[in-house]
Design a protein around this motif. Structure first.
Motif, PDB file in Angstrom:
ATOM      1  N   THR A 130      36.260  23.641  52.052  1.00 37.43           N
ATOM      2  CA  THR A 130      35.866  22.890  50.857  1.00 37.43           C
ATOM      3  C   THR A 130      36.293  23.586  49.576  1.00 37.43           C
ATOM      4  O   THR A 130      36.830  22.957  48.665  1.00 37.43           O
ATOM      5  CB  THR A 130      34.343  22.668  50.847  1.00 37.43           C
ATOM      6  N   CYS A 242      46.127  19.777  62.726  1.00 30.02           N
ATOM      7  CA  CYS A 242      45.621  20.335  61.461  1.00 30.02           C
ATOM      8  C   CYS A 242      46.022  21.797  61.302  1.00 30.02           C
ATOM      9  O   CYS A 242      46.119  22.293  60.174  1.00 30.02           O
ATOM     10  CB  CYS A 242      44.093  20.220  61.403  1.00 30.02           C
ATOM     11  N   GLU A 250      47.496  14.290  57.940  1.00 29.59           N
ATOM     12  CA  GLU A 250      46.797  13.405  56.998  1.00 29.59           C
ATOM     13  C   GLU A 250      47.570  12.115  56.777  1.00 29.59           C
ATOM     14  O   GLU A 250      46.980  11.031  56.672  1.00 29.59           O
ATOM     15  CB  GLU A 250      46.603  14.129  55.664  1.00 29.59           C
ATOM     16  N   ASN A 255      41.602  12.874  59.517  1.00 32.03           N
ATOM     17  CA  ASN A 255      40.726  13.470  58.510  1.00 32.03           C
ATOM     18  C   ASN A 255      40.738  14.985  58.716  1.00 32.03           C
ATOM     19  O   ASN A 255      39.974  15.528  59.511  1.00 32.03           O
ATOM     20  CB  ASN A 255      39.305  12.912  58.658  1.00 32.03           C
ATOM     21  N   VAL A 256      41.614  15.668  58.002  1.00 31.30           N
ATOM     22  CA  VAL A 256      41.856  17.093  58.234  1.00 31.30           C
ATOM     23  C   VAL A 256      40.598  17.916  57.975  1.00 31.30           C
ATOM     24  O   VAL A 256      40.258  18.824  58.747  1.00 31.30           O
ATOM     25  CB  VAL A 256      43.027  17.589  57.354  1.00 31.30           C
ATOM     26  N   TYR A 257      39.884  17.610  56.881  1.00 30.51           N
ATOM     27  CA  TYR A 257      38.662  18.354  56.566  1.00 30.51           C
ATOM     28  C   TYR A 257      37.657  18.265  57.715  1.00 30.51           C
ATOM     29  O   TYR A 257      37.038  19.255  58.106  1.00 30.51           O
ATOM     30  CB  TYR A 257      38.029  17.823  55.276  1.00 30.51           C
ATOM     31  N   TYR A 415      44.835  24.447  51.956  1.00 32.26           N
ATOM     32  CA  TYR A 415      45.121  23.022  52.081  1.00 32.26           C
ATOM     33  C   TYR A 415      44.141  22.240  51.228  1.00 32.26           C
ATOM     34  O   TYR A 415      42.926  22.499  51.239  1.00 32.26           O
ATOM     35  CB  TYR A 415      45.006  22.565  53.542  1.00 32.26           C
ATOM     36  N   ARG A 416      44.655  21.293  50.480  1.00 29.09           N
ATOM     37  CA  ARG A 416      43.831  20.372  49.686  1.00 29.09           C
ATOM     38  C   ARG A 416      44.108  18.951  50.123  1.00 29.09           C
ATOM     39  O   ARG A 416      45.264  18.578  50.365  1.00 29.09           O
ATOM     40  CB  ARG A 416      44.136  20.524  48.193  1.00 29.09           C
ATOM     41  N   LYS A 417      43.057  18.182  50.225  1.00 26.72           N
ATOM     42  CA  LYS A 417      43.196  16.783  50.619  1.00 26.72           C
ATOM     43  C   LYS A 417      44.140  16.053  49.662  1.00 26.72           C
ATOM     44  O   LYS A 417      43.997  16.129  48.444  1.00 26.72           O
ATOM     45  CB  LYS A 417      41.825  16.109  50.633  1.00 26.72           C
ATOM     46  N   GLY A 418      45.128  15.353  50.219  1.00 25.29           N
ATOM     47  CA  GLY A 418      46.054  14.582  49.430  1.00 25.29           C
ATOM     48  C   GLY A 418      47.190  15.385  48.842  1.00 25.29           C
ATOM     49  O   GLY A 418      47.963  14.854  48.043  1.00 25.29           O
ATOM     50  N   GLN A 419      47.353  16.662  49.234  1.00 22.88           N
ATOM     51  CA  GLN A 419      48.370  17.482  48.597  1.00 22.88           C
ATOM     52  C   GLN A 419      49.794  17.055  48.950  1.00 22.88           C
ATOM     53  O   GLN A 419      50.738  17.421  48.263  1.00 22.88           O
ATOM     54  CB  GLN A 419      48.181  18.953  48.949  1.00 22.88           C
TER      55      GLN A 419
END
Length: 421
Positions: A130, A242, A250, A255-257, A415-419
């Motif tokens: 997170t 992942c 992604e 849903n990688v997170y 890693y960031r969501k949507g990167q």
């Protein structure tokens, strides 16, 4: 809903490992050769303890917590999260397992210990996934926090109870052991004959069916279960994607997170189970400092196994065996193993000559000669060497196997969501 076929795209598949992978027949031949060489050393030195049933039974018991810690590391790192905090999660497992176990029974202790380790895993996932904190920094912090928290809680929870103190919990009831009737005695008798190879194999198998804890069975079953889940299910393919290419995962709807969280929490739970084994099976109580670096050795076993469950099991068995030398005939057995080490180094030098790597071959041959000289000029080794053997073996094995390793490509990377957009 995404299926295993949908996600099975080339961009998500692991890159081919460097070097040739050993086939099962070749691997089995290597193991058989190692056993034969060990048998020869046993006959020459007279150190029957290196392959007797009691030695192997102790080695199995010591290998289980290392294997569980390594299995926890494998789950996290296959999802791309480096878990240096395995040591701390094991510490939480030892404390919570013993705390619940002496009050409500050992099986409750097992469940609560797993939960304690999973809480450590959840904290690690929260910080690294997170908030994108460096994985190494987070893992080290968890190790420190776990040690400090258990030292603070132990006096509050254990003092005032029979057998309890600021550094030790009251005794926990045993989970129980089992021995396969008939087979155990037959293998022990066969091992006692001292025959070449046959008695050594009997000692190895006898250790697997003599005084085995029920928790050991669960731990062993988790190895093929992990392989099946991660390599034979859609869930496992998504989780591994992942750790290989989270951006591509992604883009295909993973849903990688979520998968990283699941993997690291499971990782903590497995490490916690390893801690429970120490405080309920290996010793029937929590004792400050009883993890004693096994989380880090488990991490080494995972690396030695090239992030695969089978290789991890072999590594845990090797480290558990060397650790067992501290408890049973340590000095005499380690002295005998010097001869085994010298022979292996000489064989390695010959192999390097065949491959025309002359400089490494000369260095290996010199090392083998020095080890043999050590064996030939002494009758025993100091107790300090016996105590250090598991850690020395850890370093040597990692050094020798480093060239053939390939970790997941995105392991430890931020890693960031949507990167990828």
């Amino acid at each position: 809903m995404t299926t295993a076929t949908d996600v099975n795209q080339p961009s998500l598949q692991p890159a081919a490992p460097t070097g040739r992978r050993l086939s099962w027949p070749v691997l089995l031949l290597i193991i058989a050769g190692g056993l034969a060489l060990t048998s020869i050393v046993r006959i020459i030195t007279g150190a029957d303890g290196i392959t007797n049933v009691s030695q192997m039974s102790t080695a199995l018991q010591l290998a289980v917590p290392i294997g569980l810690a390594g299995l926890g590391g494998l789950w996290a790192e296959r999802a791309g999260v480096v878990n240096i905090g395995l040591e701390g999660m094991m510490i939480l497992g030892t404390w919570f397992g013993a705390w619940a176990g002496f009050q409500w029974g050992p099986w409750t202790g097992v469940l609560v210990g797993i939960l304690g380790g999973a809480i450590g895993g959840l904290l690690h996932a929260f910080v690294t996934v997170t908030f994108n904190v460096n994985h190494i920094v987070s893992g080290v912090a968890i190790n420190i926090l776990a040690l400090g928290a258990t030292r603070y809680l132990a006096p509050l929870a254990f003092e005032g109870h029979t057998g309890g103190s600021a550094k030790q919990s009251p005794a926990v009831e045993s989970l129980g052991n089992f021995t396969v009737p008939g087979l155990s005695d037959a293998l022990r008798d066969l091992n006692a004959h001292g025959w070449f190879l046959i008695s050594d194999i009997a000692g190895l198998l006898g250790g697997l069916v003599t005084n085995v804890s029920w928790l050991t069975l669960i731990a062993v079953a988790l190895i093929p279960a992990t392989w099946w889940i991660l390599w034979r299910t859609a869930f496992g393919l998504r989780l591994r994607s992942c750790g290989e290419n989270p951006v591509a995962a992604e883009s295909l709807g993973v849903n990688v997170y979520k998968y990283k969280y699941i993997a690291v929490v499971i990782s903590g739970g497995l490490a916690g189970l390893g801690g429970v084994f120490l405080s309920i099976v290996a010793n029937p109580f929590y004792l400050e400092g009883q993890v004693s670096g096994r989380g880090f050795i488990g991490l080494a076993a995972m690396i030695f196994g090239n992030w695969m469950p089978g290789g991890l099991a072999l590594g845990a068995g090797l480290f558990g065996y060397t650790d067992s030398l501290n408890l049973r005939g340590g000095s005499a057995n380690v002295h005998a193993l010097l001869l085994l080490g010298a022979l292996l180094l000489i064989i390695g030098a010959i192999w390097l000559v065949v491959r025309k790597k002359y400089v490494p071959a000369v260095c290996t041959l010199v090392a083998g000669a020095l080890v043999f000289a050590w064996y030939a000029t002494t009758d025993e080794v100091p107790n300090q060497v016996v105590s250090a053997t598991p850690y020395v073996i850890t370093l040597v094995v990692l050094a020798l196997s480093a060239q053939r390793l390939r970790m997941p490509r995105a392991n430890g990377m931020p890693y960031r969501k949507g990167q990828g957009k």
